[in-house]
Design a protein around this motif. Sequence first.
Motif, PDB file in Angstrom:
ATOM      1  N   MET A 279      44.859  39.382  41.177  1.00 50.90           N
ATOM      2  CA  MET A 279      44.940  40.266  42.339  1.00 50.90           C
ATOM      3  C   MET A 279      45.111  39.461  43.617  1.00 50.90           C
ATOM      4  O   MET A 279      45.815  39.867  44.542  1.00 50.90           O
ATOM      5  N   LYS A 280      44.452  38.300  43.679  1.00 50.35           N
ATOM      6  CA  LYS A 280      44.560  37.436  44.863  1.00 50.35           C
ATOM      7  C   LYS A 280      46.008  37.005  45.075  1.00 50.35           C
ATOM      8  O   LYS A 280      46.535  37.058  46.185  1.00 50.35           O
ATOM      9  N   TYR A 281      46.669  36.594  43.993  1.00 50.16           N
ATOM     10  CA  TYR A 281      48.073  36.181  44.091  1.00 50.16           C
ATOM     11  C   TYR A 281      48.963  37.383  44.364  1.00 50.16           C
ATOM     12  O   TYR A 281      49.925  37.304  45.138  1.00 50.16           O
ATOM     13  N   MET A 282      48.650  38.493  43.731  1.00 51.23           N
ATOM     14  CA  MET A 282      49.461  39.696  43.842  1.00 51.23           C
ATOM     15  C   MET A 282      49.481  40.237  45.273  1.00 51.23           C
ATOM     16  O   MET A 282      50.546  40.508  45.838  1.00 51.23           O
ATOM     17  N   LEU A 283      48.304  40.363  45.875  1.00 52.98           N
ATOM     18  CA  LEU A 283      48.196  40.944  47.205  1.00 52.98           C
ATOM     19  C   LEU A 283      48.653  39.981  48.302  1.00 52.98           C
ATOM     20  O   LEU A 283      49.052  40.412  49.380  1.00 52.98           O
ATOM     21  N   ALA A 284      48.585  38.675  48.005  1.00 52.42           N
ATOM     22  CA  ALA A 284      49.012  37.681  48.986  1.00 52.42           C
ATOM     23  C   ALA A 284      50.512  37.429  48.929  1.00 52.42           C
ATOM     24  O   ALA A 284      51.052  36.680  49.747  1.00 52.42           O
ATOM     25  N   GLY A 285      51.188  38.063  47.974  1.00 50.37           N
ATOM     26  CA  GLY A 285      52.638  37.892  47.847  1.00 50.37           C
ATOM     27  C   GLY A 285      53.040  36.543  47.290  1.00 50.37           C
ATOM     28  O   GLY A 285      54.171  36.097  47.484  1.00 50.37           O
ATOM     29  N   ARG A 286      52.131  35.894  46.591  1.00 48.92           N
ATOM     30  CA  ARG A 286      52.426  34.586  46.020  1.00 48.92           C
ATOM     31  C   ARG A 286      53.040  34.729  44.632  1.00 48.92           C
ATOM     32  O   ARG A 286      53.209  35.843  44.127  1.00 48.92           O
ATOM     33  N   SER A 287      53.399  33.607  44.011  1.00 52.64           N
ATOM     34  CA  SER A 287      54.098  33.608  42.729  1.00 52.64           C
ATOM     35  C   SER A 287      53.335  34.399  41.669  1.00 52.64           C
ATOM     36  O   SER A 287      52.157  34.128  41.392  1.00 52.64           O
ATOM     37  N   ALA A 288      54.025  35.375  41.077  1.00 53.29           N
ATOM     38  CA  ALA A 288      53.403  36.198  40.037  1.00 53.29           C
ATOM     39  C   ALA A 288      53.055  35.351  38.822  1.00 53.29           C
ATOM     40  O   ALA A 288      51.962  35.483  38.239  1.00 53.29           O
ATOM     41  N   TYR A 289      53.961  34.472  38.424  1.00 52.05           N
ATOM     42  CA  TYR A 289      53.723  33.660  37.232  1.00 52.05           C
ATOM     43  C   TYR A 289      52.587  32.659  37.458  1.00 52.05           C
ATOM     44  O   TYR A 289      51.844  32.329  36.539  1.00 52.05           O
ATOM     45  N   ARG A 290      52.455  32.168  38.692  1.00 60.48           N
ATOM     46  CA  ARG A 290      51.330  31.287  38.998  1.00 60.48           C
ATOM     47  C   ARG A 290      50.021  32.070  38.890  1.00 60.48           C
ATOM     48  O   ARG A 290      49.005  31.550  38.397  1.00 60.48           O
ATOM     49  N   GLY A 291      50.043  33.321  39.343  1.00 59.54           N
ATOM     50  CA  GLY A 291      48.861  34.162  39.220  1.00 59.54           C
ATOM     51  C   GLY A 291      48.477  34.401  37.773  1.00 59.54           C
ATOM     52  O   GLY A 291      47.293  34.376  37.410  1.00 59.54           O
ATOM     53  N   ILE A 292      49.473  34.627  36.928  1.00 58.84           N
ATOM     54  CA  ILE A 292      49.225  34.833  35.499  1.00 58.84           C
ATOM     55  C   ILE A 292      48.640  33.579  34.871  1.00 58.84           C
ATOM     56  O   ILE A 292      47.694  33.642  34.077  1.00 58.84           O
ATOM     57  N   LEU A 293      49.194  32.427  35.238  1.00 66.38           N
ATOM     58  CA  LEU A 293      48.709  31.158  34.697  1.00 66.38           C
ATOM     59  C   LEU A 293      47.264  30.907  35.115  1.00 66.38           C
ATOM     60  O   LEU A 293      46.418  30.546  34.280  1.00 66.38           O
ATOM     61  N   GLU A 294      46.966  31.112  36.405  1.00 61.36           N
ATOM     62  CA  GLU A 294      45.602  30.910  36.896  1.00 61.36           C
ATOM     63  C   GLU A 294      44.650  31.928  36.249  1.00 61.36           C
ATOM     64  O   GLU A 294      43.500  31.592  35.916  1.00 61.36           O
ATOM     65  N   GLY A 295      45.124  33.158  36.075  1.00 63.42           N
ATOM     66  CA  GLY A 295      44.293  34.179  35.448  1.00 63.42           C
ATOM     67  C   GLY A 295      43.961  33.838  34.009  1.00 63.42           C
ATOM     68  O   GLY A 295      42.820  34.007  33.558  1.00 63.42           O
ATOM     69  N   SER A 296      44.957  33.347  33.272  1.00 63.45           N
ATOM     70  CA  SER A 296      44.719  32.969  31.883  1.00 63.45           C
ATOM     71  C   SER A 296      43.770  31.779  31.786  1.00 63.45           C
ATOM     72  O   SER A 296      42.931  31.707  30.882  1.00 63.45           O
ATOM     73  N   PHE A 297      43.858  30.851  32.747  1.00 65.75           N
ATOM     74  CA  PHE A 297      42.933  29.715  32.778  1.00 65.75           C
ATOM     75  C   PHE A 297      41.499  30.200  32.994  1.00 65.75           C
ATOM     76  O   PHE A 297      40.553  29.663  32.394  1.00 65.75           O
ATOM     77  N   SER A 298      41.334  31.189  33.863  1.00 64.11           N
ATOM     78  CA  SER A 298      39.996  31.729  34.107  1.00 64.11           C
ATOM     79  C   SER A 298      39.444  32.387  32.845  1.00 64.11           C
ATOM     80  O   SER A 298      38.242  32.275  32.550  1.00 64.11           O
TER      81      SER A 298
END
Length: 251
Positions: free
Chosen positions: A19-38
């Motif tokens: 959600m942090k990446y999504m709402l900040a308009g940052r890379s979707a795939y980076r958000g997915i990668l960070e989310g999977s790491f969490s």
Amino acid sequence: MYTLLILGIMILLPIPVMMKYMLAGRSAYRGILEGSFSAITGVTLVFLLFWAMTGVTFFEVLNSTLSQINVEDMNPSSYYMMGMKELEPDAMLRALESMKEMAKLAFPGTLIVFSLVIAYLNYAVISWFINKSGRKISALPPFRAFSLPKNILIGTVIIYLLSYITANMGIIDKDLLMFNLELLFTFIFSVQGLAVIFYFGHLKKIPKVILFIVSGIFMLTWIGQTFLFLLGLTDVVLNIRKRFARTNLNL
């Protein structure tokens, strides 16, 4: 109980990160990668907590569970489906033991793959709902546009070399490490191969239902996985989609 807990962690824990990446308009795939790491970190903490409370590792429990499975417990039709109809009892036992060993080896890599897939689906569903509300977010690009970074090949070679050195030093079991690396990189390049198929399927206006069915057949068969891996690897090296698009523009 622990299975449901692990599944819940894999589904829920990545959401705030993505959600942090999504709402900040940052890379979707980076958000997915960070989310999977969490999610992987959360599952690892559960395993450590389980070990601290019981004195038994989760892998020992898995090994104990698998050791209780024998040929008599298996449905004969499952053997027939795997081409084992003509096998003698001893051969069937060896095949079962081989599958048990593979299941133990593949467990860590399978968790990582599931974390990535669940995070991707999570991001797709959540971004779709938020996008419907009219809020501007970093939406997930079409799957046909998915592409691994160009330095993935160099990274793969470096990881394999470091893993090989680490395994030969006796720090980590060699079979476990190399098997999971092969599983992960096969999956990653196969995803790239699927993206190529969806790209050309989109150009040819092939219905998505058919593309999903074909993708499922590819992912569930050894020949299909090999084809996807080679296709994805070729696309990373030669950039098939970009070359095809450039050729069409020049016509």
